[in-house]
Enzyme design. Structure first.
Site, PDB file in Angstrom:
ATOM      1  N   ASN A   1       0.883  -1.172   0.000  1.00  0.00           N
ATOM      2  CA  ASN A   1       0.000   0.000   0.000  1.00  0.00           C
ATOM      3  C   ASN A   1       0.918   1.219   0.000  1.00  0.00           C
ATOM      4  O   ASN A   1       1.438   1.626   1.044  1.00  0.00           O
ATOM      5  CB  ASN A   1      -0.886  -0.041   1.246  1.00  0.00           C
ATOM      6  CG  ASN A   1      -1.844   1.133   1.309  1.00  0.00           C
ATOM      7  OD1 ASN A   1      -1.796   2.033   0.459  1.00  0.00           O
ATOM      8  ND2 ASN A   1      -2.703   1.141   2.313  1.00  0.00           N
TER       9      ASN A   1
ATOM     10  N   LYS B   1       3.210   0.686   3.149  1.00  0.00           N
ATOM     11  CA  LYS B   1       2.873  -0.378   4.106  1.00  0.00           C
ATOM     12  C   LYS B   1       3.007  -1.691   3.370  1.00  0.00           C
ATOM     13  O   LYS B   1       2.640  -1.766   2.178  1.00  0.00           O
ATOM     14  CB  LYS B   1       1.432  -0.227   4.598  1.00  0.00           C
ATOM     15  CG  LYS B   1       1.228   1.003   5.441  1.00  0.00           C
ATOM     16  CD  LYS B   1      -0.177   0.998   6.046  1.00  0.00           C
ATOM     17  CE  LYS B   1      -0.451   2.320   6.716  1.00  0.00           C
ATOM     18  NZ  LYS B   1      -1.717   2.939   6.328  1.00  0.00           N
TER      19      LYS B   1
ATOM     20  N   ARG C   1      -2.559  -2.073  -3.442  1.00  0.00           N
ATOM     21  CA  ARG C   1      -3.770  -1.295  -3.210  1.00  0.00           C
ATOM     22  C   ARG C   1      -3.728  -0.076  -4.132  1.00  0.00           C
ATOM     23  O   ARG C   1      -2.773   0.695  -4.116  1.00  0.00           O
ATOM     24  CB  ARG C   1      -3.822  -0.820  -1.769  1.00  0.00           C
ATOM     25  CG  ARG C   1      -5.027   0.045  -1.538  1.00  0.00           C
ATOM     26  CD  ARG C   1      -5.045   0.659  -0.178  1.00  0.00           C
ATOM     27  NE  ARG C   1      -6.274   1.442  -0.068  1.00  0.00           N
ATOM     28  CZ  ARG C   1      -6.351   2.558   0.635  1.00  0.00           C
ATOM     29  NH1 ARG C   1      -5.304   3.028   1.268  1.00  0.00           N
ATOM     30  NH2 ARG C   1      -7.479   3.215   0.697  1.00  0.00           N
TER      31      ARG C   1
ATOM     32  N   HIS D   1     -13.436   2.228   0.176  1.00  0.00           N
ATOM     33  CA  HIS D   1     -13.428   1.151   1.186  1.00  0.00           C
ATOM     34  C   HIS D   1     -13.890  -0.183   0.614  1.00  0.00           C
ATOM     35  O   HIS D   1     -14.392  -1.052   1.343  1.00  0.00           O
ATOM     36  CB  HIS D   1     -14.341   1.496   2.395  1.00  0.00           C
ATOM     37  CG  HIS D   1     -13.756   2.528   3.320  1.00  0.00           C
ATOM     38  ND1 HIS D   1     -14.497   3.555   3.845  1.00  0.00           N
ATOM     39  CD2 HIS D   1     -12.509   2.683   3.806  1.00  0.00           C
ATOM     40  CE1 HIS D   1     -13.727   4.302   4.617  1.00  0.00           C
ATOM     41  NE2 HIS D   1     -12.507   3.797   4.602  1.00  0.00           N
TER      42      HIS D   1
ATOM     43  N   GLY E   1     -11.142   7.277   8.260  1.00  0.00           N
ATOM     44  CA  GLY E   1     -12.074   7.496   7.152  1.00  0.00           C
ATOM     45  C   GLY E   1     -13.271   6.611   7.448  1.00  0.00           C
ATOM     46  O   GLY E   1     -13.114   5.572   8.100  1.00  0.00           O
TER      47      GLY E   1
ATOM     48  N   ARG F   1     -12.369  14.812   8.324  1.00  0.00           N
ATOM     49  CA  ARG F   1     -13.109  15.222   7.110  1.00  0.00           C
ATOM     50  C   ARG F   1     -14.556  15.557   7.457  1.00  0.00           C
ATOM     51  O   ARG F   1     -15.167  14.855   8.257  1.00  0.00           O
ATOM     52  CB  ARG F   1     -13.106  14.094   6.074  1.00  0.00           C
ATOM     53  CG  ARG F   1     -11.749  13.846   5.463  1.00  0.00           C
ATOM     54  CD  ARG F   1     -11.782  12.620   4.557  1.00  0.00           C
ATOM     55  NE  ARG F   1     -10.753  11.677   4.941  1.00  0.00           N
ATOM     56  CZ  ARG F   1     -10.715  10.408   4.554  1.00  0.00           C
ATOM     57  NH1 ARG F   1     -11.642   9.926   3.765  1.00  0.00           N
ATOM     58  NH2 ARG F   1      -9.741   9.627   4.958  1.00  0.00           N
TER      59      ARG F   1
ATOM     60  N   GLU G   1      -8.349  -5.661   5.079  1.00  0.00           N
ATOM     61  CA  GLU G   1      -8.224  -5.239   3.680  1.00  0.00           C
ATOM     62  C   GLU G   1      -7.024  -5.899   3.000  1.00  0.00           C
ATOM     63  O   GLU G   1      -7.058  -6.186   1.809  1.00  0.00           O
ATOM     64  CB  GLU G   1      -8.105  -3.708   3.634  1.00  0.00           C
ATOM     65  CG  GLU G   1      -9.422  -3.046   4.024  1.00  0.00           C
ATOM     66  CD  GLU G   1      -9.306  -1.583   4.425  1.00  0.00           C
ATOM     67  OE1 GLU G   1      -8.703  -1.313   5.490  1.00  0.00           O
ATOM     68  OE2 GLU G   1      -9.801  -0.729   3.694  1.00  0.00           O
TER      69      GLU G   1
HETATM   70  P1  ADP Z   1      -7.857   4.039   9.425  1.00  0.00           P
HETATM   71  O1  ADP Z   1      -9.064   4.573   8.729  1.00  0.00           O
HETATM   72  O2  ADP Z   1      -6.735   5.033   9.484  1.00  0.00           O
HETATM   73  O3  ADP Z   1      -7.452   2.646   8.992  1.00  0.00           O
HETATM   74  P2  ADP Z   1      -8.722   2.725  11.863  1.00  0.00           P
HETATM   75  O4  ADP Z   1      -9.686   1.827  11.188  1.00  0.00           O
HETATM   76  O5  ADP Z   1      -7.508   2.128  12.474  1.00  0.00           O
HETATM   77  O6  ADP Z   1      -8.301   3.951  10.952  1.00  0.00           O
HETATM   78  O7  ADP Z   1      -9.538   3.497  13.007  1.00  0.00           O
HETATM   79  C1  ADP Z   1      -8.971   4.502  13.772  1.00  0.00           C
HETATM   80  C2  ADP Z   1     -10.023   4.989  14.772  1.00  0.00           C
HETATM   81  O8  ADP Z   1     -10.397   3.893  15.615  1.00  0.00           O
HETATM   82  C3  ADP Z   1      -9.546   6.111  15.668  1.00  0.00           C
HETATM   83  O9  ADP Z   1     -10.490   7.163  15.727  1.00  0.00           O
HETATM   84  C4  ADP Z   1      -9.466   5.428  17.024  1.00  0.00           C
HETATM   85  O10 ADP Z   1      -9.749   6.317  18.052  1.00  0.00           O
HETATM   86  C5  ADP Z   1     -10.549   4.392  16.937  1.00  0.00           C
HETATM   87  N1  ADP Z   1     -10.358   3.363  17.963  1.00  0.00           N
HETATM   88  C6  ADP Z   1      -9.392   2.439  18.051  1.00  0.00           C
HETATM   89  N2  ADP Z   1      -9.519   1.722  19.192  1.00  0.00           N
HETATM   90  C7  ADP Z   1     -10.593   2.237  19.860  1.00  0.00           C
HETATM   91  C8  ADP Z   1     -11.250   1.942  21.119  1.00  0.00           C
HETATM   92  N3  ADP Z   1     -10.826   0.977  21.910  1.00  0.00           N
HETATM   93  N4  ADP Z   1     -12.324   2.695  21.432  1.00  0.00           N
HETATM   94  C9  ADP Z   1     -12.775   3.658  20.643  1.00  0.00           C
HETATM   95  N5  ADP Z   1     -12.204   3.996  19.466  1.00  0.00           N
HETATM   96  C10 ADP Z   1     -11.135   3.296  19.071  1.00  0.00           C
END
Ligand code: ADP
Length: 393
Positions: free
Chosen positions: A10, A17, A90, A178, A209, A238, A379
């Site tokens: 990615n 990544k 990706r 997504h 996102g 966003r 993913e």
């Molecule tokens: P990305 O879109 O960058 O892949 P992720 O799917 O990893 O992001 O999601 C990141 C979000 O998930 C952040 O807002 C983070 O705060 C939230 N998150 C992760 N663990 C927890 C948790 N235990 N409780 C609440 N929110 C969480």
């Protein structure tokens, strides 16, 4: 040809990544950050053994291509005998052209170059990753896997903006994103909830996102992201769905440049802008500040509002699946979104909901007409699957 070992890449503007799979088993993963200046590589084997954790030299951090040589060295360190059979990339945008993953040929590269302007922040870097991999893994097949491809099943009425038709024809339409995550969840349902896998499912991918997708019979009907990943739900930074009049106001009355508007809408808005505190859901959930509470209520309400629209367009709902960092982990968000949706047949069980989804869990109550679940997305596995399938054709 037998495809056993697949490297999933990615490539972003300053990062790459990577994850190596044997079949569907992850062998190692890591990331190079800071390409261009002061890059750093970290790679770990699945058991947690750190294989590389060091700064890149100036020549190594010059380009995606030079950085891929570092990844190649890391793979050799992991296993000197290792042969990568194929590389899955990706690629964020596949435009109208790509409705499924594709083996990269010179022709495909030219087509990817031609659509780069649709996703200028992503596609050129994805393409740089493909070009670098062609050199680093000479002779091995490269497969481009698109975030948009899953949504190419949308009908015109869900895909077009109400602009003059010529814009639709030139490609200004709701592509949606997504796709890897939605497709992964759609496939997972066959094993974890086969009774709803062919039905009407809404998947809420809630991460930094975020988007919702209405899936019927395994196919995308409609989704909340549009021409770019800025549309739809409020996200970490966003704004999501916004009246285009606001953009005109910012430019004409506030005198903001295109770059300033873009920065405001994509990097300073969403939860970060609304709360004035943080884009991170954990920070907001742990905060006593009333602005955090208000932003969280806003978030749930936006998801609810889009969920209602998707249910109406799909003509009902059999299952609701939460995924992504927030969907898998935030029990508060899941409860907040589902609150008051009993009229749709959505009823969650507080105890069942009160845990993080390390694996697929059902959080609906016994009486709920709709099966509500939280399922971890993957993913990278989806890209590995698509890569294997394309190479085996
Ligand atoms: P990305 O879109 O960058 O892949 P992720 O799917 O990893 O992001 O999601 C990141 C979000 O998930 C952040 O807002 C983070 O705060 C939230 N998150 C992760 N663990 C927890 C948790 N235990 N409780 C609440 N929110 C969480």
């Amino acid at each position: 040809m037998t495809i056993e070992t697949i490297l999933v890449l990615n490539a972003g503007s300053s990062s790459i990544k990577f994850q190596l799979f044997s079949g569907e088993t992850s062998l190692l993963s890591g990331q190079i950050d800071g390409l261009g200046a002061g890059a750093w590589v970290k790679g770990e084997a699945a058991g947690g053994n750190v294989l590389m954790d060091r700064a890149l030299s100036a020549p190594e951090s010059e380009s995606h291509s030079s950085a891929l040589q570092v990844i190649l060295a890391l793979l050799k360190e992991y296993d000197p005998e290792l042969e990568v059979d194929a590389i899955g990339h990706r690629v964020v945008h596949g435009a109208k052209k790509f409705s499924k993953p594709v083996l990269v040929s010179e022709q495909v590269e030219r087509e990817l170059e031609a659509i780069s302007s649709l996703a200028p922040l992503h596609n050129p870097h994805n393409l740089a990753g493909i070009k670098g991999a062609k050199t680093a893994f000479a002779g091995k097949p490269n497969v481009a896997c698109f975030d948009t491809a899953f949504h190419r099943t949308q009908e015109f009425k869900n895909e077009a903006y109400a602009l003059p038709l010529s814009y639709y024809e030139q490609g200004v339409l709701r592509y949606g994103f997504h796709g890897q995550s939605f497709q992964y969840i759609a496939q997972e349902l066959h094993s974890v909830a086969p009774e709803v896998a062919h039905g009407r499912v809404i998947v809420a991918h809630l991460g930094n996102g975020a988007s919702l997708c209405a899936i019927k019979g395994g196919k995308s009907v409609t989704t909340t992201m549009g021409f770019t990943p800025a549309d739809g739900l409020a996200m970490g930074t966003r704004c999501g769905l916004i009246d285009p009049g606001v953009v005109l106001y910012l430019q004409d009355v506030e005198g903001m440049t295109t770059q300033e508007v873009s920065n405001l809408l994509l990097k300073e808005s969403g939860m970060k802008g609304l709360s004035g505190l943080s884009q991170d859901m954990r920070d907001l959930e742990n905060s006593e500040d009333p602005r955090a509470q208000r932003a969280l209520e806003y978030y749930d309400n936006r998801v609810k509002r889009e969920l209602g629209a998707l249910v109406a367009v799909m003509g009902g709902i059999d299952a609701l699946v939460f995924t992504g960092g927030i969907g898998e982990n935030s029990t508060r968000t899941r409860a907040g979104v589902c609150e008051g949706l009993e009229f749709l047949g959505i009823e969650i069980d507080c105890d069942a909901n009160n845990k993080r989804a390390k694996e697929a869990i059902t959080i609906s109550s016994g009486q709920s007409k709709v099966q509500v679940m939280a399922i971890p997305t993957n993913e990278e596995v989806m890209i590995a699957r698509q890569t294997r399938s394309v190479c085996s054709q």
